[in-house]
Write a protein that holds these residues in place. Structure first.
Motif: not given
Length: 264
Positions: A98, A261-262, A124, A264, A106, A100-103, A110, A122
């Motif tokens: 992905s 999801i948190k 990232p 970063e 991503h 990045g986390t939360g992109s 999900e 995953h």
């Protein structure tokens, strides 16, 4: 009419979009907002320097760009169904990239993972260049990439496209099936980009801006350029754009919470 771009990078688009909140509502200060800044970031971050609904007055949704499910040329699966079958045989053993986390990439994965009932690992990255490079090179099996980024690699044969996430096939990759055609019922997701102004901007000014932008989007050379970039043009009303923003705020709020999801 002269237009002066003021590009402000940083914090996932937050730096740029925050500026318009503090500008005079005179119709001369517009911001280009997208699904990340107006729908995803509010779901990820407890504190933002703006309110996605109350700090902006939408003008129009410029257009939609679907995500593309791309896989390494070294992988054997050629369809979404083949990939899902492989993932179910090896739960948690297939790596996906992905941005990045939360992109967006991503969260799209999900959505797909949940709909297909599969478990993936995953990985990232910090942006698209390295992510798609590792998919091309075979270090990572697959990724969701915005069609604007993915289409040149798909057309050159450097990467395989299994599906696009829009409800209908994308004009930039018309031979690539949709997720729904590929056996994932109800899967419908597009990124979007649109124009907004400060909320106190007069209704007459918003109407004038909407008319001018709509007229510009109808110009053949403008349409051709945007379609080449991967956009499916929309140009709808301010109310339609406002509804889209609210709906996706709710949609991604639920997804981020359900997936844990948190940012970063």
């Amino acid at each position: 009419m002269q237009v002066v771009p003021d590009n402000r990078a940083g914090a996932g688009g937050t730096v740029g979009i925050e500026i318009v909140v503090k500008t005079p509502p005179d119709g001369y200060n517009l911001v280009i907002g997208n699904i990340a800044t107006l729908a995803i970031n509010p779901a990820l971050y407890a504190k933002l320097p703006y309110d996605a609904v109350n700090d902006f007055a939408p003008i129009t949704n410029l257009g939609l760009t679907p995500q593309t499910l791309v896989v390494s040329p070294s992988e054997s699966y050629k369809t979404v169904k083949e990939f899902v079958a492989a993932a179910k045989e090896k739960p948690g053993q297939i790596n996906y990239a992905s941005l990045g986390t939360g992109s967006t990439s991503h969260l799209t994965m999900e959505m797909f993972r949940s709909a297909a009932g599969i478990t993936l690992n995953h990985v990232p990255f910090k942006g698209s260049a390295q992510a798609i490079s590792d998919v091309i090179g075979g270090q990572i099996a697959l990724s969701f990439e915005n069609i604007v980024v993915a289409s040149p690699f798909v057309k050159s044969g450097r990467i395989k496209a299994l599906a696009v996430t829009s409800a209908k096939r994308a004009s930039a990759l018309p031979t690539v099936p949709t997720m729904q055609e590929s056996g994932v019922p109800g899967f419908d997701f597009d990124s979007w980009t649109g124009y907004l102004v400060p909320p106190a901007t007069a209704a007459a000014v918003i109407a004038k801006l909407h008319a001018d932008i709509t007229r510009t989007l109808a110009l053949p050379d403008v349409r051709e350029k945007l379609v080449t970039l991967g956009f499916d043009l929309v140009g709808g009303t301010p109310d339609a754009f406002a509804t889209l923003i609210r709906n996706d705020l709710a949609r991604f709020g639920k997804l981020v919470k359900a997936a844990g999801i948190k940012a970063e």
